[in-house]
Design a protein around this motif. Sequence first.
Motif, PDB file in Angstrom:
ATOM      1  N   ILE A 123      61.688  -6.136   1.674  1.00 21.13           N
ATOM      2  CA  ILE A 123      62.205  -5.273   0.593  1.00 21.13           C
ATOM      3  C   ILE A 123      62.598  -3.912   1.171  1.00 21.13           C
ATOM      4  O   ILE A 123      63.610  -3.322   0.800  1.00 21.13           O
ATOM      5  CB  ILE A 123      61.166  -5.092  -0.539  1.00 21.13           C
ATOM      6  CG1 ILE A 123      60.722  -6.437  -1.109  1.00 21.13           C
ATOM      7  CG2 ILE A 123      61.758  -4.238  -1.662  1.00 21.13           C
ATOM      8  CD1 ILE A 123      59.457  -6.348  -1.987  1.00 21.13           C
ATOM      9  N   LYS A 124      61.796  -3.416   2.115  1.00 23.53           N
ATOM     10  CA  LYS A 124      62.143  -2.145   2.768  1.00 23.53           C
ATOM     11  C   LYS A 124      63.463  -2.271   3.538  1.00 23.53           C
ATOM     12  O   LYS A 124      64.271  -1.345   3.563  1.00 23.53           O
ATOM     13  CB  LYS A 124      61.020  -1.709   3.722  1.00 23.53           C
ATOM     14  CG  LYS A 124      59.823  -1.104   3.021  1.00 23.53           C
ATOM     15  CD  LYS A 124      60.193   0.141   2.253  1.00 23.53           C
ATOM     16  CE  LYS A 124      59.270   1.298   2.504  1.00 23.53           C
ATOM     17  NZ  LYS A 124      59.654   2.490   1.716  1.00 23.53           N
ATOM     18  N   GLN A 125      63.652  -3.432   4.171  1.00 23.63           N
ATOM     19  CA  GLN A 125      64.911  -3.681   4.894  1.00 23.63           C
ATOM     20  C   GLN A 125      66.096  -3.529   3.927  1.00 23.63           C
ATOM     21  O   GLN A 125      67.112  -2.916   4.257  1.00 23.63           O
ATOM     22  CB  GLN A 125      64.866  -5.103   5.491  1.00 23.63           C
ATOM     23  CG  GLN A 125      66.031  -5.486   6.354  1.00 23.63           C
ATOM     24  CD  GLN A 125      65.976  -4.847   7.729  1.00 23.63           C
ATOM     25  OE1 GLN A 125      65.027  -4.144   8.065  1.00 23.63           O
ATOM     26  NE2 GLN A 125      67.009  -5.067   8.510  1.00 23.63           N
ATOM     27  N   ALA A 126      65.935  -4.100   2.715  1.00 23.41           N
ATOM     28  CA  ALA A 126      66.977  -3.979   1.683  1.00 23.41           C
ATOM     29  C   ALA A 126      67.113  -2.515   1.250  1.00 23.41           C
ATOM     30  O   ALA A 126      68.231  -1.999   1.108  1.00 23.41           O
ATOM     31  CB  ALA A 126      66.627  -4.864   0.490  1.00 23.41           C
ATOM     32  N   HIS A 127      66.006  -1.842   1.060  1.00 26.29           N
ATOM     33  CA  HIS A 127      65.991  -0.422   0.644  1.00 26.29           C
ATOM     34  C   HIS A 127      66.768   0.448   1.642  1.00 26.29           C
ATOM     35  O   HIS A 127      67.526   1.323   1.266  1.00 26.29           O
ATOM     36  CB  HIS A 127      64.515  -0.002   0.558  1.00 26.29           C
ATOM     37  CG  HIS A 127      64.243   1.457   0.431  1.00 26.29           C
ATOM     38  ND1 HIS A 127      64.385   2.154  -0.751  1.00 26.29           N
ATOM     39  CD2 HIS A 127      63.800   2.368   1.344  1.00 26.29           C
ATOM     40  CE1 HIS A 127      64.041   3.431  -0.557  1.00 26.29           C
ATOM     41  NE2 HIS A 127      63.687   3.581   0.702  1.00 26.29           N
ATOM     42  N   TRP A 128      66.599   0.155   2.923  1.00 24.89           N
ATOM     43  CA  TRP A 128      67.252   0.978   3.951  1.00 24.89           C
ATOM     44  C   TRP A 128      68.717   0.620   4.167  1.00 24.89           C
ATOM     45  O   TRP A 128      69.515   1.460   4.589  1.00 24.89           O
ATOM     46  CB  TRP A 128      66.528   0.806   5.304  1.00 24.89           C
ATOM     47  CG  TRP A 128      65.145   1.355   5.323  1.00 24.89           C
ATOM     48  CD1 TRP A 128      64.703   2.516   4.745  1.00 24.89           C
ATOM     49  CD2 TRP A 128      63.997   0.781   5.951  1.00 24.89           C
ATOM     50  NE1 TRP A 128      63.360   2.680   4.961  1.00 24.89           N
ATOM     51  CE2 TRP A 128      62.904   1.635   5.713  1.00 24.89           C
ATOM     52  CE3 TRP A 128      63.775  -0.386   6.696  1.00 24.89           C
ATOM     53  CZ2 TRP A 128      61.616   1.380   6.188  1.00 24.89           C
ATOM     54  CZ3 TRP A 128      62.498  -0.639   7.167  1.00 24.89           C
ATOM     55  CH2 TRP A 128      61.429   0.227   6.914  1.00 24.89           C
ATOM     56  N   ASN A 129      69.078  -0.643   3.939  1.00 27.19           N
ATOM     57  CA  ASN A 129      70.406  -1.102   4.369  1.00 27.19           C
ATOM     58  C   ASN A 129      71.389  -1.371   3.237  1.00 27.19           C
ATOM     59  O   ASN A 129      72.545  -1.696   3.499  1.00 27.19           O
ATOM     60  CB  ASN A 129      70.261  -2.366   5.231  1.00 27.19           C
ATOM     61  CG  ASN A 129      69.660  -2.017   6.581  1.00 27.19           C
ATOM     62  OD1 ASN A 129      70.242  -1.248   7.345  1.00 27.19           O
ATOM     63  ND2 ASN A 129      68.478  -2.536   6.873  1.00 27.19           N
ATOM     64  N   ARG A 181      69.482   0.949  -7.076  1.00 24.42           N
ATOM     65  CA  ARG A 181      68.941  -0.225  -6.378  1.00 24.42           C
ATOM     66  C   ARG A 181      68.022   0.200  -5.226  1.00 24.42           C
ATOM     67  O   ARG A 181      66.971  -0.400  -5.001  1.00 24.42           O
ATOM     68  CB  ARG A 181      70.088  -1.105  -5.881  1.00 24.42           C
ATOM     69  CG  ARG A 181      70.818  -1.754  -7.037  1.00 24.42           C
ATOM     70  CD  ARG A 181      72.030  -2.543  -6.625  1.00 24.42           C
ATOM     71  NE  ARG A 181      72.618  -3.199  -7.799  1.00 24.42           N
ATOM     72  CZ  ARG A 181      73.524  -4.157  -7.726  1.00 24.42           C
ATOM     73  NH1 ARG A 181      73.984  -4.577  -6.564  1.00 24.42           N
ATOM     74  NH2 ARG A 181      74.006  -4.699  -8.818  1.00 24.42           N
ATOM     75  N   HIS A 182      68.435   1.256  -4.494  1.00 25.47           N
ATOM     76  CA  HIS A 182      67.611   1.809  -3.403  1.00 25.47           C
ATOM     77  C   HIS A 182      66.227   2.194  -3.958  1.00 25.47           C
ATOM     78  O   HIS A 182      65.195   1.888  -3.357  1.00 25.47           O
ATOM     79  CB  HIS A 182      68.369   3.021  -2.855  1.00 25.47           C
ATOM     80  CG  HIS A 182      67.673   3.836  -1.823  1.00 25.47           C
ATOM     81  ND1 HIS A 182      67.520   3.414  -0.517  1.00 25.47           N
ATOM     82  CD2 HIS A 182      67.099   5.072  -1.897  1.00 25.47           C
ATOM     83  CE1 HIS A 182      66.888   4.372   0.163  1.00 25.47           C
ATOM     84  NE2 HIS A 182      66.613   5.369  -0.653  1.00 25.47           N
ATOM     85  N   GLU A 183      66.206   2.804  -5.113  1.00 24.45           N
ATOM     86  CA  GLU A 183      64.931   3.238  -5.700  1.00 24.45           C
ATOM     87  C   GLU A 183      64.152   2.048  -6.282  1.00 24.45           C
ATOM     88  O   GLU A 183      62.929   1.979  -6.142  1.00 24.45           O
ATOM     89  CB  GLU A 183      65.191   4.300  -6.780  1.00 24.45           C
ATOM     90  CG  GLU A 183      65.606   5.622  -6.143  1.00 24.45           C
ATOM     91  CD  GLU A 183      65.980   6.696  -7.158  1.00 24.45           C
ATOM     92  OE1 GLU A 183      66.034   6.399  -8.371  1.00 24.45           O
ATOM     93  OE2 GLU A 183      66.231   7.833  -6.708  1.00 24.45           O
ATOM     94  N   PHE A 202      64.137  -0.955  -5.143  1.00 22.83           N
ATOM     95  CA  PHE A 202      63.539  -1.681  -4.015  1.00 22.83           C
ATOM     96  C   PHE A 202      62.258  -0.987  -3.538  1.00 22.83           C
ATOM     97  O   PHE A 202      61.306  -1.655  -3.142  1.00 22.83           O
ATOM     98  CB  PHE A 202      64.539  -1.799  -2.854  1.00 22.83           C
ATOM     99  CG  PHE A 202      65.732  -2.686  -3.156  1.00 22.83           C
ATOM    100  CD1 PHE A 202      65.715  -3.577  -4.222  1.00 22.83           C
ATOM    101  CD2 PHE A 202      66.875  -2.625  -2.370  1.00 22.83           C
ATOM    102  CE1 PHE A 202      66.814  -4.390  -4.500  1.00 22.83           C
ATOM    103  CE2 PHE A 202      67.978  -3.438  -2.636  1.00 22.83           C
ATOM    104  CZ  PHE A 202      67.947  -4.316  -3.705  1.00 22.83           C
ATOM    105  N   ASP A 203      62.246   0.348  -3.601  1.00 20.76           N
ATOM    106  CA  ASP A 203      61.025   1.038  -3.163  1.00 20.76           C
ATOM    107  C   ASP A 203      59.863   0.746  -4.123  1.00 20.76           C
ATOM    108  O   ASP A 203      58.721   0.584  -3.682  1.00 20.76           O
ATOM    109  CB  ASP A 203      61.272   2.546  -3.071  1.00 20.76           C
ATOM    110  CG  ASP A 203      60.807   3.092  -1.735  1.00 20.76           C
ATOM    111  OD1 ASP A 203      60.443   2.280  -0.843  1.00 20.76           O
ATOM    112  OD2 ASP A 203      60.810   4.322  -1.558  1.00 20.76           O
ATOM    113  N   ASP A 204      60.155   0.671  -5.419  1.00 22.98           N
ATOM    114  CA  ASP A 204      59.096   0.331  -6.390  1.00 22.98           C
ATOM    115  C   ASP A 204      58.559  -1.072  -6.109  1.00 22.98           C
ATOM    116  O   ASP A 204      57.354  -1.307  -6.117  1.00 22.98           O
ATOM    117  CB  ASP A 204      59.650   0.349  -7.824  1.00 22.98           C
ATOM    118  CG  ASP A 204      59.899   1.760  -8.316  1.00 22.98           C
ATOM    119  OD1 ASP A 204      59.352   2.702  -7.712  1.00 22.98           O
ATOM    120  OD2 ASP A 204      60.648   1.910  -9.302  1.00 22.98           O
TER     121      ASP A 204
HETATM  122 FE   LIG Z   1      62.710   5.419   1.509  1.00 24.42          FE
END
Ligand SMILES: [Fe+2]
Length: 180
Positions: free
Chosen positions: A35-41, A50-52, A54-56
């Motif tokens: 999920i972090k990979q998705a958050h970063w990329n 969507r970035h936020e 994914f962090d949740d």
């Molecule tokens: Fe972050």
Amino acid sequence: MYTTSHVNLPANAREQLVDLLNTLLASAIDLHWQIKQAHWNIRGKHFISRHELFDDLAKHAREQADSFAERAGTLGGYAEGTIRLATQNSLLPEYDLEAVDGDAHMRALVDRFARYAASIRDGIQRSEALKDPVTVDLLTQSLGDVELDLWFLESHLTGENRPGAPRSRKDRDAGTSSHA
Ligand SMILES: [Fe+2]
């Protein structure tokens, strides 16, 4: 068993429960970093929401990992939670490293969440068979949270963005599917 436990379940049942909790721990750690990979990329439309989101979801997976590890410890087991152990034991395939736009990340995560949810559901049935209502309860609560998160993800995919939906008229005519 790794340590003495006075939880009054037979040692054999505790051992099997620890094994299943360690498999779920590995998958939760793997899912967290996917999920972090998705958050970063992730790039493209709706980037920030969507970035936020994914962090949740990553935070939820990390909390689930913690619960699974601590239940394994409570039952006298050794929690196998390093990154290297997680990659050996996770039930999830590697993340889609080609994903760039938002929908590609959504499809990849829906697939991983669905597999993760299925493994927790299987864990509930096995914990029931091993007569441990506490692990059943922990996994049932976790599954409810995971399925809610899965709904948040799959609600972004409508029409042709659904996993398994034909991606174009040409694909549809050819009867091929584009499952991520
Ligand atoms: Fe972050």
